[in-house]
Scaffold this active site. Sequence first.
Site, PDB file in Angstrom:
ATOM      1  N   CYS A 201      24.868  79.601 -42.731  1.00  0.00           N
ATOM      2  CA  CYS A 201      25.738  79.158 -41.639  1.00  0.00           C
ATOM      3  C   CYS A 201      26.537  80.335 -41.115  1.00  0.00           C
ATOM      4  O   CYS A 201      26.962  80.362 -39.982  1.00  0.00           O
ATOM      5  CB  CYS A 201      26.690  78.078 -42.126  1.00  0.00           C
ATOM      6  SG  CYS A 201      25.951  77.007 -43.336  1.00  0.00           S
TER       7      CYS A 201
ATOM      8  N   SER B 200      20.996  67.164 -51.022  1.00  0.00           N
ATOM      9  CA  SER B 200      20.225  67.360 -49.800  1.00  0.00           C
ATOM     10  C   SER B 200      18.800  67.773 -50.151  1.00  0.00           C
ATOM     11  O   SER B 200      18.590  68.698 -50.936  1.00  0.00           O
ATOM     12  CB  SER B 200      20.899  68.453 -48.967  1.00  0.00           C
ATOM     13  OG  SER B 200      20.083  68.775 -47.859  1.00  0.00           O
TER      14      SER B 200
HETATM   15  C1  LIG Z   1      23.127  73.396 -47.620  1.00  0.00           C
HETATM   16  C2  LIG Z   1      24.424  72.912 -48.158  1.00  0.00           C
HETATM   17  C3  LIG Z   1      25.105  71.829 -47.570  1.00  0.00           C
HETATM   18  C4  LIG Z   1      24.613  71.174 -46.303  1.00  0.00           C
HETATM   19  O1  LIG Z   1      23.464  70.410 -46.494  1.00  0.00           O
HETATM   20  P1  LIG Z   1      22.595  69.960 -45.217  1.00  0.00           P
HETATM   21  O2  LIG Z   1      21.591  69.020 -45.767  1.00  0.00           O
HETATM   22  O3  LIG Z   1      21.993  71.195 -44.659  1.00  0.00           O
HETATM   23  O4  LIG Z   1      23.533  69.296 -44.272  1.00  0.00           O
HETATM   24  C5  LIG Z   1      26.269  71.399 -48.153  1.00  0.00           C
HETATM   25  N1  LIG Z   1      26.756  71.981 -49.258  1.00  0.00           N
HETATM   26  C6  LIG Z   1      26.151  73.025 -49.853  1.00  0.00           C
HETATM   27  C7  LIG Z   1      26.721  73.615 -51.091  1.00  0.00           C
HETATM   28  C8  LIG Z   1      24.956  73.524 -49.325  1.00  0.00           C
HETATM   29  O5  LIG Z   1      24.359  74.562 -49.913  1.00  0.00           O
END
Ligand SMILES: *Cc1c(COP(=O)(O)O)cnc(C)c1O
Length: 391
Positions: free
Chosen positions: A325, A200
């Site tokens: 989250c 991401s």
């Molecule tokens: C932030 C995160 C995600 C989610 O990514 P997004 O782009 O915000 O949907 C998934 N897995 C981990 C380990 C993360 O830190």
Amino acid sequence: MPRIYADNAATTKISQTAMKAMISAMENSYGNPSSIHQIGMAANDALQTAREQIARCLGCMPKEIFFTSGGTESDNQAIVSAAMLGAKKNKRHIISTAFEHHAVLHTLRRLKEQGFEIQLLDVGAEGNITAAQVEEAIRPDTCLVTVMFANNEIGSVLPIAEIGEACRAHGVLFHTDAVQAAGHIPVNVKKQNIDMLSLSAHKFHGPRGIGALYVKRGIELTSLMEGGGQERGKRPGTENLPAIMGMAAALKEECTLMEQNEAKVIAMRDRLIQGLSQIPYSILNGSREKRLPGNVNFCFEGVSGESLLLLLDSRGICASSGSACASGALDPSPVLLSLGLAPEIAQGSLRISLDISNTEEEIDYMLEVIPQVVEQLRGMSDDWRKKHCED
Ligand SMILES: *Cc1c(COP(=O)(O)O)cnc(C)c1O
């Protein structure tokens, strides 16, 4: 008063390089990459260049990269695809860990409702698993192993290459959520025996709402949506070219500077860990060694994580209690509970996630303020005073 951003595991500030690439995309590559005129073809060229840059950083072929809306979508698509492939062969057993991100855990929960059997490996007190644990869990009907590359709360770095090797030896697909790893520590899908990988952009100074999924050639991806034929028919919708180009520029920069950045961030992290360990009744969560360069995570007995965050914020320190989250929720972090911590200890947690944008001066300031604030909160707690002061 300083204002210190120490919540880089939640998201990072976009880099100048990524921002410039995005502005250039909007100004110059504004065509639809599917159009067959010159402006469309120029946009398509830019899209392919971005794909090549990302593939180079991960050690794969450009056509093994699919663009998605972020880590969450990549995790969903990888896991659902592997489950569909498994179901065709009547294999419905999936192995994962107890401390995955919700994008993985909740996707697995849905598959469980659909008749899949989900086995979550115990991560132990240090918050890690071994390849041997995975190998022992693999059965003839296992269709997928999905294990995160690095944990977002306590920073554990998992033995991905060894887990991948075990999966390959047994012919089981291996997916890893590398959202916290990509751009921060070396990731190479070939050397690390990875079949599918999620990343991401906003976790490595790229923009929000854009991510990528690496899928090894020959593995059939399932599309989560119906629509046009973009991304080789696996992810419909007009490509978000400015975000894609911003992500590619950010990843390329982070990969180029990785070694020197890593050393600087580790030095700051270790100084902070060393200093905060001096606070009485503090516990470092996660392992000392197998840890992301920027991750610091402590529990302070007798302190409420939420009050700690609010007081730190009032002193200019932006940190978090666990994952972004989960903050806002009063419950202790499920990740910390998975380590076997008592709920009353786990609720006093503090995650400081550093990266190259932080400075040594900021570490000095945090080392001065955090012990004061912990002491202040303990002084206000009747329970704490009864237990530790009145004898
Ligand atoms: C932030 C995160 C995600 C989610 O990514 P997004 O782009 O915000 O949907 C998934 N897995 C981990 C380990 C993360 O830190």
